[in-house]
Motif scaffolding. Sequence first.
Motif, PDB file in Angstrom:
ATOM      1  N   GLY A  51      32.880  20.918  -9.584  1.00  0.00           N
ATOM      2  CA  GLY A  51      31.677  20.481  -8.901  1.00  0.00           C
ATOM      3  C   GLY A  51      31.850  19.396  -7.857  1.00  0.00           C
ATOM      4  O   GLY A  51      30.873  18.934  -7.280  1.00  0.00           O
ATOM      5  N   LEU A  92      32.402  17.686  -4.337  1.00  0.00           N
ATOM      6  CA  LEU A  92      32.042  18.134  -2.988  1.00  0.00           C
ATOM      7  C   LEU A  92      33.122  17.757  -2.004  1.00  0.00           C
ATOM      8  O   LEU A  92      33.653  16.642  -2.063  1.00  0.00           O
ATOM      9  CB  LEU A  92      30.752  17.443  -2.546  1.00  0.00           C
ATOM     10  CG  LEU A  92      29.441  18.121  -2.882  1.00  0.00           C
ATOM     11  CD1 LEU A  92      28.298  17.341  -2.220  1.00  0.00           C
ATOM     12  CD2 LEU A  92      29.441  19.560  -2.367  1.00  0.00           C
ATOM     13  N   ARG A 149      30.003  12.728 -10.601  1.00  0.00           N
ATOM     14  CA  ARG A 149      29.642  13.306  -9.299  1.00  0.00           C
ATOM     15  C   ARG A 149      30.621  12.767  -8.261  1.00  0.00           C
ATOM     16  O   ARG A 149      30.693  11.548  -8.058  1.00  0.00           O
ATOM     17  CB  ARG A 149      28.211  12.939  -8.934  1.00  0.00           C
ATOM     18  CG  ARG A 149      27.168  13.468  -9.918  1.00  0.00           C
ATOM     19  CD  ARG A 149      25.851  12.757  -9.738  1.00  0.00           C
ATOM     20  NE  ARG A 149      26.002  11.306  -9.974  1.00  0.00           N
ATOM     21  CZ  ARG A 149      25.065  10.416  -9.682  1.00  0.00           C
ATOM     22  NH1 ARG A 149      23.923  10.795  -9.142  1.00  0.00           N
ATOM     23  NH2 ARG A 149      25.270   9.137  -9.918  1.00  0.00           N
ATOM     24  N   VAL A 150      31.379  13.658  -7.673  1.00  0.00           N
ATOM     25  CA  VAL A 150      32.452  13.229  -6.767  1.00  0.00           C
ATOM     26  C   VAL A 150      32.215  13.773  -5.360  1.00  0.00           C
ATOM     27  O   VAL A 150      31.884  14.941  -5.175  1.00  0.00           O
ATOM     28  CB  VAL A 150      33.827  13.737  -7.266  1.00  0.00           C
ATOM     29  CG1 VAL A 150      34.921  13.358  -6.275  1.00  0.00           C
ATOM     30  CG2 VAL A 150      34.137  13.169  -8.642  1.00  0.00           C
TER      31      VAL A 150
END
Lengths: 527, 527
Positions: B297, B299, B33-34
């Motif tokens: 994915g 952000l 998750r970046v």
Amino acid sequence: MHGRLKVRTTEQEQAIKRKEREQKVKAYKAAMGRIMKIRGNVELNDEMLILTREVLQRNPDIYTLWNIRREIFLSFKKEKSDEEMGKLVDNEVKLTENCLMNNQKSYCAWHHRGWVLDLHPEPKWTRELALCTEFLKQDERNFHCWDYLRLAAAKSGFSPLKQFELSDEKIKDNFSNYSAWHYRSKLLPLTHPDPEGNALIEPRQHSYELGQVESAAYTDPNDSSAWFYQRWLLGRDCSVAQRQPPKPLLCWLGPHKAIVSFSKHSRLAPQLFVDGQTVEGEWMMESKYVWVLKHKIGNVDLIKKAEVVTEGGRLELQPSSIGLVAVVAEDSQEHNQVVMDTLKGQLKNCKLLLTLTPDCRWTYLTAVFLMQAIDVRLFHGETMEFLDKLIQLDPLRAGHYDDLRSKYVMEFKLSLMEGSFGVQESVSLSQCHLSSLYHFNQLALVREMCRKLDLSHNCLVTLDSMPGLPALEWLDLSDNELTKEPGRVDKNLRNANLTALKSLSVQDNPCSDLLDIEDLLQTLSFK
Amino acid sequence: MGDEFPKEYDVIVVGTGMTESILAAAASRVGKRVLHLDSNEYYGGLWASFNFEGLQQWVGDCQKPKDETECKADPQLADGESAIKMRVLNPPTATNVKEQWHVPEAVESSGDDAKKAWSQEEVKKLYRKFNIDLAPKLLYSRGALVELLISSNIARYTEFRNVTRVVTWHEGKLTPVPCSRADVFATQNITVVEKRMLMNLLQECTEYEGNPEKLKKHENQSFLDFLKDKQLTDNLIHYVLYAIAMSTEETPCIEGMSRTQKFLLSLGRYGNTPFLWPMYGSGEIPQAFCRLCAVFGGLYHLKRGAEALIVGSDNTLKAIHSDRENLKSNYLVMGLDYAPDSFLPEESPGISRGVFLIDSSILAADKEHLTLLEFPPDESSGPVTIVEVGSLTNACPQGLYMVHMTTKQKGSAEEDLMSVAKKLMNFPGETDESKPNLVWSMFFNMKDTSTCDLGANTPTNLFLTSGPDLDLDFDFAIKQAKEIFSKMYPEDEFLPRAPDPEEIILDDDDEDKQKQPEEKASEEPQE
């Protein structure tokens, strides 16, 4: 949100591909079936054009379909107006273009394009030039395109100079380009003719071209394309000698036969005049260089004046122990001084290049050719040395180099016989590394007169190029590689017209044990 | 998008420079998750490219006085946690910024003059036609970035042009350097013998690793001495040393050879020079990586930075405070230009940069070139890397050329580069017709943090990334990104190939969709 992407596995992909392939095959078979069924049915021409178009767009190499379209177009030509024809041809040209996009090297598509454009009432060949330039941008070595360019250039009147510039540009991009060099060789006589008419190309341009080759050779001596171009530049096609007719080198008049041998291929039969009269009979071209006349004069001692007239000059024959003879030493200055200087300069270059980058076969080979062209005798030792080196560097072509050696050895021997050639009764070619027999055809008189021939200690495998030697009495073939293939050597000997042979040695050959010499000698003399 | 902005991440990246963007893409690609932030309103940070107006703004920012005011953030802290507050305004990224016009504000159009007279007004009017790089860089065609773009499939987001010539300054003038086989063949600046020597040398350098014994001999030698030992001519030594190996007189032999090898191995892959230039400027490259990050994915939020860093008692980073929220993350990657003073290395060397707009090329030719010039060092300046780009790269409008100069900082950028600039172009008042006229210029200095130890003062899970280095290519940034990535995720692959769109299954009912066209197709061939 951060879930992994779902990607097809290779199996899924393969299944999709397989399905696609199957469908293609199905469609292809159906279309071809229909095409064959309606072939020749003029009513269905339109359908035929659609069907064949579909298939060709996928595979432009089915020449049958192009031929079918050609049939249709030929019939159109008879019935359609110019305007209609123009439209049809335009579409056809577009079709070939689509095909060429798929396969730039489709023989059929290129050919059809040129063919069909000729049916156009106003063919735009200049557009074709642009197409070629575009395709050459993508692949400067596409020889199909170079070929088509020549056609388009000829049809459109594209100036040779412009074409020359194009070849220049492509060579600058990448000089490993046989097509572009070759194109130059076709253009140079048009763009840069020699104003003096002595050579094919204007000398200044000629030396510029040699400079280009030199530049390529020094940049990458292992690239063969420029070397081949150089061979053309220095070769007979380009030189002055080519423009001169073949010169008679040797004439002989015996009781039943006359022989004339030339410096190069002579297409015109010579004429023989004895005491002012043409000698009747049919001249036969025995080889490229030799013409032979069988006649019925008999005693030649009584002749007062005998003369041979050829396209390259006339010769008067003089009496000798073997009949009437005229011998002209082959002009070692076959090349004029300018050409000779060029050759010598090129040889110097090659040798310098060898010091900078040894072990390059193209340099060696070129040097060998140059040395042979400059002076067979002077460079004989070095030529042999270079050939040894070539065999070592390039063992895959050892046979080729051995063959060259055989040829050059014979040329060397020939040069030594100069002046007396023809009147030699005994010829020794022992220990010469010969693997084949060259130039016997040029030795017309040796063949007539030779009684003793020593070919021992060589590497001959067959005697396939053995000439007819009617006077030969003594032949030594010992210590060669003569094959034990049944009948091969016997047959060679039988074909050589050895009717006078009395002694034959074939010791130390693979075939030694297979040949019955006595028997052979007997059958030869009976023949 | 009704979802609330997520509060927890695997990696938060602050700054969109090269290394940061590669890391963001790499992490996102393997499912992390970046969150990627940049307080600027543009991508790229120190690596950005601007249009003419954007550049003016950047210049304005750089010229603002240093402001030490801290953010007013008041993050919630857990036990043992402390907050490091960031400054409201980042310190200026460049110093000694000097922008200058060399043409009048406006000129009356004087009709159809051969050379257009430019005015400030006219250049400004075309502001959107500019892409001016802060850190112009080239790619070696077989260098690390090209390979990474291909292997990761990010290449599809990027476009390049070939550098078309390599030029050097020799004996007081500019000369193209023959560096490819085609160049060597075509050049008339060197003799054929030099051609061979050059090709031999280049060959040796491509294979130098294969001969360790020979290498030993050169271990303590300079590259220059090695070239002299080869008895190369001065011409060739200059070409190889300065233009091909991009070295100096002091460069050790092995390094010179390896640099030459790097140059040569990249030749011929995409063109006749080893280099590629990113279309629309170097600033495109970090953005391509950001795009991949987003596709997987990640952000993105521009104009948003970290106001404070929240660090635990164990000296690990827990979260960042941004826009009144604590955003937790396992790792933080941060461009050095955003880092608080306490993290920064004390001293770092600098880069001097110059950007010049000129009205024709520094070395006029019959077509637009993209030029690399490695200006050899002299008494007044060190080696200067110069890249000249024209309108075909979309870096500047037609009729103008943009020259980028980069060198190691000694004094101010203007002092470091002026002497070279004077040699290449006419400043106002000068009228040398062989040189282009200067329209606009800009000098600035940046820090080169590539050699600094960036981990010394930071929490263990916070990684600082350096700005642009002096090298011609992007290799350093890639190396740095790989190192950091392997520290964060030693088990994961670094940027595995991203699937093409057609490999991605978008819907679950994908198979149904495929059946339909199939049925249709099967009807046709039966007729």
